[in-house]
Design an enzyme around this catalytic site. Structure first.
Site, short mmCIF file in Angstrom:
data_model
loop_
_atom_site.label_atom_id
_atom_site.label_comp_id
_atom_site.label_asym_id
_atom_site.label_seq_id
_atom_site.Cartn_x
_atom_site.Cartn_y
_atom_site.Cartn_z
N TYR A 122 39.41 52.26 -2.30
CA TYR A 122 38.40 52.41 -1.25
C TYR A 122 38.04 53.88 -1.06
CZ TYR A 122 39.82 47.66 -0.70
OH TYR A 122 40.11 46.35 -0.99
N ARG A 153 42.52 41.31 4.39
CA ARG A 153 42.38 39.95 4.92
C ARG A 153 41.64 39.99 6.25
NH1 ARG A 153 48.43 37.73 3.27
NH2 ARG A 153 48.15 38.00 1.02
N LYS A 190 49.14 45.56 -8.93
CA LYS A 190 48.63 45.63 -7.56
C LYS A 190 49.72 45.21 -6.58
CE LYS A 190 45.36 43.27 -4.63
NZ LYS A 190 44.38 42.26 -4.49
N SER A 249 44.10 47.93 0.31
CA SER A 249 43.62 48.22 1.66
C SER A 249 44.68 48.85 2.56
CB SER A 249 43.08 46.94 2.30
OG SER A 249 44.08 45.93 2.32
N LYS A 261 50.42 40.88 -9.71
CA LYS A 261 49.98 41.01 -8.32
C LYS A 261 51.11 40.53 -7.43
CE LYS A 261 46.51 39.52 -4.99
NZ LYS A 261 45.22 38.88 -4.79
N GLU A 295 54.31 38.52 -17.19
CA GLU A 295 52.97 38.12 -16.72
C GLU A 295 51.90 38.83 -17.53
OE1 GLU A 295 51.58 36.06 -14.77
OE2 GLU A 295 52.93 35.45 -13.18
N LYS A 297 51.74 33.51 0.41
CA LYS A 297 51.25 33.43 -0.98
C LYS A 297 52.39 33.59 -2.00
CE LYS A 297 46.49 34.74 0.13
NZ LYS A 297 45.26 35.40 -0.34
C1 PBG Z 1 42.53 37.72 -2.75
C2 PBG Z 1 42.61 39.19 -2.85
C3 PBG Z 1 43.36 40.00 -2.02
C4 PBG Z 1 43.09 41.31 -2.40
C5 PBG Z 1 42.21 41.27 -3.47
N1 PBG Z 1 41.93 39.95 -3.75
C6 PBG Z 1 44.21 39.65 -0.87
C7 PBG Z 1 45.27 38.65 -1.04
O1 PBG Z 1 45.71 38.35 -2.16
O2 PBG Z 1 45.66 38.09 -0.03
C8 PBG Z 1 43.68 42.52 -1.73
C9 PBG Z 1 42.90 43.77 -1.81
C10 PBG Z 1 43.33 44.83 -0.85
O3 PBG Z 1 44.26 44.66 -0.04
O4 PBG Z 1 42.69 45.88 -0.87
N2 PBG Z 1 42.48 36.99 -3.87
#
Ligand code: PBG
Length: 329
Positions: free
Chosen positions: A312, A204, A247, A273, A194, A232, A216
């Site tokens: 989505y 968010r 991701k 998203s 990720k 990982e 992050k």
């Molecule tokens: C948080 C989480 C995130 C997403 C899934 N779980 C956002 C982040 O890590 O800040 C993102 C999903 C998306 O953008 O569709 N643990």
């Protein structure tokens, strides 16, 4: 012209193109990420993700019935928690939002694969995926809370736990916690690679979970790295992950392909998203054909090597495939 090979011969008609098509996209490969909120008959539109909603449990159940009838494989649940504190104590409440939603969905549509996100950010005031102590995101203390959260989801009936927090060692710790409590059937869909991506922005907004300070980057991966992603993934597999995830998807198709070539396990990709929002925004302006952009994107993720896609667009794509099967390219 005296050509031996004429590739256009195999593109002459839709049936011929269908016969030589290499990649298939099917609703059963799609997972729909959904946002759960408190209340009854609530459908709150998410401004940053046009066409997506925060749903109360009753609405969520109705939607899941429809998703199941469309042949969609699973849903992935996120809680829109307004009760936030420094220790994410609502995240593992057995009567919490997500826990109640899982119970309700499993009762109504027992076969749909119900997956739950495990990370602390929607439940913490600071918006980080782990606990913050003395200004640092601490690892091992966070993993303890993540295990409690995962257990509460398993108790509610979740099929797969999906840790998205990127703390070290959490997959093994969650696997152990589940096994000790008799949940050896519950799977782990690990967000293994990720990346620290700007493409999570609209999400968010949906959960009001943006970090209040800092970023992050001490836990999510550097977008420049591929070898680290493979590392990982092998760690998560050693710790007992059933499915590994990359991701975001579109800016990391090369990583998906490398992972597919390197490991013989199911691979998931998250069409996040921001990837959704880009297409929707351009389509609203009339600059892109929404359906065609959606299908081309999802197909590219499958072609790169993902077995399943969190998106989505799941419902729209399933409906599209049903209506127009075979002519999506
Ligand atoms: C948080 C989480 C995130 C997403 C899934 N779980 C956002 C982040 O890590 O800040 C993102 C999903 C998306 O953008 O569709 N643990």
């Amino acid at each position: 012209m005296d050509l031996v090979y004429r590739p256009r011969r195999l593109r002459r008609s839709a049936p011929i193109r269908g016969l030589v098509r290499e990649t298939e996209l099917s609703p059963r490969q799609l997972i729909y990420p959904m946002f759960v909120t408190e209340g009854k008959a609530v459908r709150e539109h998410i401004d940053t993700m046009p066409g997506q909603f925060r749903l109360s449990t009753d609405e969520l159940v109705r939607e899941c019935e429809e998703l199941y009838s469309l042949g969609i494989g699973g849903v992935n649940l996120f809680g829109y928690s307004i009760e936030k504190d420094d220790l994410a104590s609502k995240s593992y409440d057995s009567a919490g939002l997500v826990q109640r939603a899982v119970r309700a969905i499993k009762k109504a549509v027992p076969e749909l694969c119900v997956q739950t996100d495990v990370a602390l950010d929607p439940y913490t005031t600071h918006g980080h995926d782990g606990l913050v102590m003395n200004g640092k995101i601490v690892n091992d203390e966070s993993v303890e809370v993540l295990c409690k959260m995962a257990l509460s989801h398993a108790e509610a009936g979740a099929d797969w736990i999906a840790p998205s927090d990127m703390m070290d060692g959490r997959v093994g710790a969650i696997r152990n916690a589940l096994d000790v409590q008799g949940f050896s059937d519950v799977g782990i869909l690990a967000y293994s690679a990720k990346y620290a991506s700007c493409f999570y922005g609209p999400f968010r907004g949906a959960l009001q979970s943006a970090p209040k300070s800092g970023d992050k980057k001490t836990y999510q991966m550097d977008p420049a790295n591929t070898r680290e992603a493979l590392r990982e993934i092998s760690l998560d597999l050693d710790e007992g992950a059933d499915v590994v995830m990359i991701k975001p998807a579109l800016t990391y198709l090369d990583v998906i392909a490398r992972v597919r070539d390197t490991f013989d396990v199911p691979v998931a990709a998250y069409n996040v998203s921001g990837e959704y929002a880009m297409v929707v925004a351009a389509a609203e302006k009339g600059w892109l054909d929404r359906d065609r952009a959606m299908m081309e994107m999802l197909l590219s993720i499958r072609r790169a090597g993902a077995d399943m896609i969190l998106t989505y667009f799941a419902k729209d794509a399933a409906a599209y495939l049903r209506a127009d099967y075979g002519s999506y390219t």
